[in-house]
Design a protein around this motif. Structure first.
Motif, PDB file in Angstrom:
ATOM      1  N   UNK A   1       0.839  -1.190   0.000  1.00 26.60           N
ATOM      2  CA  UNK A   1       0.000   0.000   0.000  1.00 26.60           C
ATOM      3  C   UNK A   1       0.882   1.251   0.000  1.00 26.60           C
ATOM      4  N   UNK A   2       0.528   2.256  -0.837  1.00 27.11           N
ATOM      5  CA  UNK A   2       1.336   3.479  -0.892  1.00 27.11           C
ATOM      6  C   UNK A   2       1.404   4.177   0.465  1.00 27.11           C
ATOM      7  N   UNK A   3       2.491   4.881   0.692  1.00 28.51           N
ATOM      8  CA  UNK A   3       2.679   5.649   1.918  1.00 28.51           C
ATOM      9  C   UNK A   3       2.334   7.112   1.639  1.00 28.51           C
ATOM     10  N   UNK A   4       1.319   7.630   2.340  1.00 27.61           N
ATOM     11  CA  UNK A   4       0.862   8.991   2.098  1.00 27.61           C
ATOM     12  C   UNK A   4       1.331   9.955   3.193  1.00 27.61           C
ATOM     13  N   UNK A   5       2.359   9.570   3.929  1.00 25.54           N
ATOM     14  CA  UNK A   5       2.795  10.389   5.051  1.00 25.54           C
ATOM     15  C   UNK A   5       3.224  11.794   4.606  1.00 25.54           C
ATOM     16  N   UNK A   6       3.975  11.889   3.517  1.00 28.49           N
ATOM     17  CA  UNK A   6       4.425  13.198   3.045  1.00 28.49           C
ATOM     18  C   UNK A   6       3.243  14.060   2.608  1.00 28.49           C
ATOM     19  N   UNK A   7       2.266  13.448   1.956  1.00 25.58           N
ATOM     20  CA  UNK A   7       1.074  14.185   1.542  1.00 25.58           C
ATOM     21  C   UNK A   7       0.271  14.643   2.760  1.00 25.58           C
ATOM     22  N   UNK A   8       0.203  13.803   3.776  1.00 23.70           N
ATOM     23  CA  UNK A   8      -0.512  14.179   4.994  1.00 23.70           C
ATOM     24  C   UNK A   8       0.188  15.339   5.696  1.00 23.70           C
ATOM     25  N   UNK A   9       1.510  15.281   5.754  1.00 26.23           N
ATOM     26  CA  UNK A   9       2.266  16.382   6.358  1.00 26.23           C
ATOM     27  C   UNK A   9       2.022  17.688   5.590  1.00 26.23           C
ATOM     28  N   UNK A  10       1.991  17.598   4.270  1.00 27.26           N
ATOM     29  CA  UNK A  10       1.715  18.783   3.466  1.00 27.26           C
ATOM     30  C   UNK A  10       0.313  19.308   3.747  1.00 27.26           C
ATOM     31  N   UNK A  11      -0.657  18.417   3.871  1.00 29.62           N
ATOM     32  CA  UNK A  11      -2.024  18.850   4.155  1.00 29.62           C
ATOM     33  C   UNK A  11      -2.103  19.596   5.485  1.00 29.62           C
ATOM     34  N   UNK A  12      -1.310  19.170   6.471  1.00 27.34           N
ATOM     35  CA  UNK A  12      -1.260  19.886   7.743  1.00 27.34           C
ATOM     36  C   UNK A  12      -0.642  21.277   7.572  1.00 27.34           C
ATOM     37  N   UNK A  13       0.382  21.381   6.760  1.00 29.88           N
ATOM     38  CA  UNK A  13       0.993  22.680   6.487  1.00 29.88           C
ATOM     39  C   UNK A  13      -0.024  23.606   5.820  1.00 29.88           C
ATOM     40  N   UNK A  14      -0.770  23.067   4.862  1.00 32.84           N
ATOM     41  CA  UNK A  14      -1.811  23.847   4.193  1.00 32.84           C
ATOM     42  C   UNK A  14      -2.873  24.301   5.186  1.00 32.84           C
ATOM     43  N   UNK A  15      -3.271  23.399   6.084  1.00 35.47           N
ATOM     44  CA  UNK A  15      -4.283  23.740   7.079  1.00 35.47           C
ATOM     45  C   UNK A  15      -3.777  24.806   8.042  1.00 35.47           C
ATOM     46  N   UNK A  16      -2.506  24.714   8.439  1.00 36.37           N
ATOM     47  CA  UNK A  16      -1.921  25.743   9.313  1.00 36.37           C
ATOM     48  C   UNK A  16      -2.010  27.123   8.666  1.00 36.37           C
ATOM     49  N   UNK A  17      -1.660  27.178   7.390  1.00 40.44           N
ATOM     50  CA  UNK A  17      -1.681  28.461   6.677  1.00 40.44           C
ATOM     51  C   UNK A  17      -3.111  28.986   6.550  1.00 40.44           C
ATOM     52  N   UNK A  18      -4.039  28.085   6.227  1.00 44.89           N
ATOM     53  CA  UNK A  18      -5.441  28.497   6.099  1.00 44.89           C
ATOM     54  C   UNK A  18      -6.000  28.967   7.429  1.00 44.89           C
ATOM     55  N   UNK A  19      -5.668  28.260   8.514  1.00 48.53           N
ATOM     56  CA  UNK A  19      -6.154  28.647   9.849  1.00 48.53           C
ATOM     57  C   UNK A  19      -5.739  30.068  10.199  1.00 48.53           C
ATOM     58  N   UNK A  20      -4.493  30.412   9.912  1.00 50.75           N
ATOM     59  CA  UNK A  20      -4.006  31.758  10.223  1.00 50.75           C
ATOM     60  C   UNK A  20      -4.795  32.813   9.456  1.00 50.75           C
ATOM     61  N   UNK A  21      -5.104  32.507   8.197  1.00 49.85           N
ATOM     62  CA  UNK A  21      -5.847  33.452   7.358  1.00 49.85           C
ATOM     63  C   UNK A  21      -7.292  33.597   7.821  1.00 49.85           C
ATOM     64  N   UNK A  22      -7.960  32.478   8.056  1.00 47.83           N
ATOM     65  CA  UNK A  22      -9.375  32.532   8.429  1.00 47.83           C
ATOM     66  C   UNK A  22      -9.581  33.109   9.823  1.00 47.83           C
ATOM     67  N   UNK A  23      -8.731  32.754  10.766  1.00 43.07           N
ATOM     68  CA  UNK A  23      -8.877  33.276  12.125  1.00 43.07           C
ATOM     69  C   UNK A  23      -8.598  34.778  12.175  1.00 43.07           C
ATOM     70  N   UNK A  24      -7.727  35.252  11.289  1.00 35.35           N
ATOM     71  CA  UNK A  24      -7.402  36.679  11.268  1.00 35.35           C
ATOM     72  C   UNK A  24      -8.626  37.525  10.926  1.00 35.35           C
ATOM     73  N   UNK A  25      -9.555  36.973  10.135  1.00 38.51           N
ATOM     74  CA  UNK A  25     -10.739  37.732   9.707  1.00 38.51           C
ATOM     75  C   UNK A  25     -12.017  37.289  10.414  1.00 38.51           C
ATOM     76  N   UNK A  26     -11.949  36.262  11.248  1.00 34.70           N
ATOM     77  CA  UNK A  26     -13.138  35.782  11.949  1.00 34.70           C
ATOM     78  C   UNK A  26     -13.632  36.852  12.923  1.00 34.70           C
ATOM     79  N   UNK A  27     -14.892  37.189  12.813  1.00 33.96           N
ATOM     80  CA  UNK A  27     -15.566  38.211  13.622  1.00 33.96           C
ATOM     81  C   UNK A  27     -15.088  39.632  13.323  1.00 33.96           C
ATOM     82  N   UNK A  28     -14.388  39.811  12.202  1.00 31.26           N
ATOM     83  CA  UNK A  28     -13.965  41.152  11.801  1.00 31.26           C
ATOM     84  C   UNK A  28     -15.188  41.991  11.433  1.00 31.26           C
ATOM     85  N   UNK A  29     -15.270  43.195  11.938  1.00 31.01           N
ATOM     86  CA  UNK A  29     -16.426  44.055  11.688  1.00 31.01           C
ATOM     87  C   UNK A  29     -16.503  44.505  10.236  1.00 31.01           C
ATOM     88  N   UNK A  30     -15.367  44.515   9.552  1.00 32.97           N
ATOM     89  CA  UNK A  30     -15.347  44.951   8.152  1.00 32.97           C
ATOM     90  C   UNK A  30     -15.195  43.784   7.181  1.00 32.97           C
TER      91      UNK A  30
END
Length: 266
Positions: A1-30
């Motif tokens: 079975x293929x090993x998807x560990x590197x892809x999973x690690x990348x997905x976490x990096x992507x999620x980290x970046x997205x979290x920073x962006x979305x949380x920065x604007x969450x509940x923003x009045x503008x």
């Protein structure tokens, strides 16, 4: 079975970046919010998060295709990243913390594209869930700080907890009577909505959930996580995987009965 560990690690990096962006604007009045042609909202944070994820993928996986809710499909080939930058945008724009970024890698096979990696990150809840094919499903703060998840062992609908999003879609499809029969038969029902019921099925705190109308980006990450936790994820017609335009998820033991209720026609 293929090993998807590197892809999973990348997905976490992507999620980290997205979290920073979305949380920065969450509940923003503008916060800027527009209405799409399908009459659903899209915020500037949805667009910014997807653009950020696409930029990372172009650099890290230039040969892979990308399908996202806001900007569609680009690229071809046997590997496709599927992204919902904010699942639960209506919650996001109202300041409700139940929303998440969904990231999945799908690979082509005999039965079409199927998810092999999935990450669901809900930063306003302080939660993240993930899975890779053949490696199990986990929840925690990071790859190194995680707890393995397993579905429940509930065997009877009268003992089951059922989670759903709303009743509107069931009525539009002529499935409302079966849906209502199921709610009456279950031990407990709650309308959590969006990604969360699927994660609770994977954790074993909810036994069954279903939605009558969904897109691929709503389901791909959820599907692999539920499956790797020992559960089943199918369309309402019982076809495995996230490709059917709707979803039914369970601990596996209750799946046949779940589909039976939701396919009742009067």
């Amino acid at each position: 079975m293929p090993d998807y560990h590197d892809d999973l690690r990348l997905a976490h990096v992507l999620a980290d970046a997205a979290d920073a962006t979305t949380m920065d604007r969450f509940k923003a009045l503008d916060l800027k919010v527009e209405t799409k042609p399908d009459m659903t909202p899209v915020s500037e944070a949805d667009k910014a998060a997807e653009e950020l994820i696409r930029g990372h993928l172009h650099r890290a996986r230039p040969r892979d295709a990308i399908l996202g809710e806001e900007y569609g499909i680009e690229g071809t080939g046997p590997r496709r990243w599927v992204v919902d930058p904010i699942d639960g945008t209506k919650n996001y724009v109202r300041g409700v913390p139940v929303w998440a970024t969904l990231i999945s890698l799908m690979e082509a096979g005999e039965n079409g594209f199927q998810p092999v990696v999935g990450v669901v990150s809900a930063p306003a809840l302080g939660r993240r869930w993930w899975a890779a094919k053949g490696a199990g499903a986990f929840s925690g703060r990071s790859l190194t700080s995680a707890t393995r998840m397993h579905v429940s062992k509930v065997e009877r609908i009268p003992d089951a907890s059922f989670a759903y999003a709303s009743m509107t879609g069931w009525e539009e499809q002529g499935r409302l009577d079966g849906f209502m029969d199921l709610t009456r038969a279950c031990w407990r029902t709650r309308g959590y909505g969006d990604f969360w019921p699927y994660m609770m099925v994977a954790e074993g705190s909810v036994d069954i959930c279903a939605e009558p109308e969904l897109s691929l980006w709503d389901m791909a990450a959820n599907a692999i996580i539920v499956q790797e936790a020992g559960g089943r994820f199918t369309s309402l017609d019982g076809v495995p995987g996230p490709g059917g335009g709707n979803a039914a998820a369970s601990n596996g033991l209750l799946h046949h009965e779940l589909l039976g209720y939701l396919n009742q026609r009067y």
